[in-house]
Design a protein around this motif. Structure first.
Motif, short mmCIF file in Angstrom:
data_model
loop_
_atom_site.label_atom_id
_atom_site.label_comp_id
_atom_site.label_asym_id
_atom_site.label_seq_id
_atom_site.Cartn_x
_atom_site.Cartn_y
_atom_site.Cartn_z
N SER B 49 0.83 -1.20 0.00
CA SER B 49 0.00 0.00 0.00
C SER B 49 0.86 1.26 0.00
N PRO B 50 0.57 2.23 -0.88
CA PRO B 50 1.32 3.50 -0.89
C PRO B 50 1.21 4.26 0.43
N LEU B 51 0.17 3.97 1.23
CA LEU B 51 0.05 4.64 2.54
C LEU B 51 1.26 4.33 3.42
N LEU B 52 2.01 3.30 3.04
CA LEU B 52 3.13 2.85 3.86
C LEU B 52 4.48 3.42 3.41
N TYR B 53 4.54 3.98 2.20
CA TYR B 53 5.86 4.45 1.73
C TYR B 53 5.83 5.75 0.93
N ASP B 54 4.66 6.12 0.37
CA ASP B 54 4.58 7.27 -0.52
C ASP B 54 4.05 8.49 0.25
N ASP B 55 4.94 9.46 0.51
CA ASP B 55 4.56 10.62 1.32
C ASP B 55 3.33 11.33 0.78
N THR B 56 3.31 11.55 -0.53
CA THR B 56 2.22 12.32 -1.12
C THR B 56 0.89 11.58 -0.97
N ALA B 57 0.90 10.31 -1.36
CA ALA B 57 -0.34 9.51 -1.24
C ALA B 57 -0.78 9.41 0.22
N ALA B 58 0.19 9.23 1.11
CA ALA B 58 -0.15 9.07 2.53
C ALA B 58 -0.74 10.35 3.11
N LYS B 59 -0.19 11.49 2.71
CA LYS B 59 -0.69 12.76 3.25
C LYS B 59 -2.11 13.05 2.78
N GLN B 60 -2.44 12.54 1.59
CA GLN B 60 -3.81 12.71 1.07
C GLN B 60 -4.73 11.59 1.55
N GLY B 61 -4.17 10.59 2.20
CA GLY B 61 -4.94 9.41 2.60
C GLY B 61 -5.65 9.59 3.93
N PRO B 62 -6.24 8.52 4.44
CA PRO B 62 -7.08 8.61 5.64
C PRO B 62 -6.34 8.95 6.93
N TYR B 63 -5.01 8.83 6.93
CA TYR B 63 -4.28 9.05 8.19
C TYR B 63 -3.45 10.33 8.17
N GLY B 64 -3.40 11.01 7.02
CA GLY B 64 -2.73 12.31 6.94
C GLY B 64 -1.22 12.26 6.96
N ASP B 65 -0.66 11.07 7.03
CA ASP B 65 0.80 10.93 7.05
C ASP B 65 1.11 9.46 6.76
N LEU B 66 2.39 9.19 6.55
CA LEU B 66 2.79 7.79 6.43
C LEU B 66 2.36 7.05 7.69
#
Lengths: 131, 159
Positions: B49-66
């Motif tokens: 999952s990009p939520l685990l390594y991609d800063d941009t995707a993670a910041k836009q994701g449900p947790y707001g950060d990696l």
């Protein structure tokens, strides 16, 4: 888009323990127990070479469920017994089944077997939030 | 020689660990199957999952950060278990020690910058089928004092 899950849903995840995976996992996790990185020590310990860290196998079971629910942040619980070592070049097949859904919690039972059909985890249960 | 049951109840810690973004990426990709090389933790396999390594995707994701891959918790939460089995008074033969069982409970996600404090306690020591078992329970709290990870660690000393 909300995804729906049902008791009885199944999923499969396959992972190969490539030759250096125990070393990569040692570097990332800090688990440098020589039984994972030094084949000579593995032999002295009666393990016939190095074995993968059980917690890496456990991580793969978590990964199987994380992929199934679509979000690693939803994993709430994992438990398993390590019944047999995973060795370099083993291929582990994780087969999961949803066994319960209560409120926003999904429970899965996961089997993990090597290419010879032997269980490397037993009693593996992973729970995820689906709320 | 059996491990003395009088060590049941012995406590280890607190141990403090600050979660760093690159360490999260390294762990995620090592579990995920990437091939690290000098200067890079490797290319993420498709199933990670990009939520685990991609800063941009993670910041836009449900947790707001990696966020940490859940079992990243073992990196710091193992410490009381490690201390217990290496405790000279227990006298565990580490060469004969294998990891028997593991249970982890995650009450929240972990993000870079979180400061985790872990304590542990020997919950049980017993012999079964000729093997010795040492069970350590751990609890890890974040910088706000919230319990984020609970662990049950079972070591088995082969005969």
């Amino acid at each position: 888009m909300a995804r729906t899950f049902q008791v009885g849903d199944t999923f499969t995840h396959v992972r190969e323990c490539d030759l250096y995976r125990p070393i990569y996992y040692a570097g990332a996790s800090g688990d440098f127990n020589p039984i994972h990185i030094d084949p000579e020590v593995g032999k002295v310990a009666g393990l016939d070479g190095v074995i993968l860290q059980g917690l890496c196998t456990l991580g793969w079971a978590v990964e199987a469920v994380a992929v199934f629910v679509g979000d690693p942040g939803r994993i709430r619980k994992v438990k398993a017994r390590f019944s047999r070592p995973v060795r370099p070049e083993d291929v582990v097949t994780f087969e999961g089944k949803v066994t319960a859904i209560e409120a926003d919690r999904l429970t899965t039972e996961v089997t993990a077997t090597n290419q010879r059909g032997e269980a490397v985890l037993k009693g593996a249960v992973v729970e995820a939030s689906i709320g | 020689m059996a491990i003395d049951k009088r060590f049941i109840g012995r406590e280890y810690g607190p141990y403090t660990y600050t979660i760093g973004a690159e360490k999260l990426r390294e762990f995620t990709l090592a579990v995920g199957g990437a091939h690290p090389a000098a200067g890079t933790p490797g290319e993420p396999p498709e199933h990670v999952s990009p939520l685990l390594y991609d800063d941009t995707a993670a910041k836009q994701g449900p947790y707001g950060d990696l966020i940490a891959f859940p079992s990243f918790a073992v990196v710091f939460a193992i410490r009381p278990f490690g201390a217990a089995v290496a405790d000279p008074e227990l006298g565990v033969n580490l060469l004969m020690l294998v990891h028997g069982e593991q249970e982890l409970e995650f009450l929240d996600v972990m993000r870079p910058g979180d400061v985790m404090t872990t304590t542990g306690r020997i919950e049980n020591i017993y012999v079964k089928a000729g093997k010795e078992f040492v069970v350590v329970n751990t609890e890890s709290r974040n910088q706000r004092g919230d319990v984020v990870v609970k662990g049950v660690w079972t070591g088995v000393v082969r005969a």
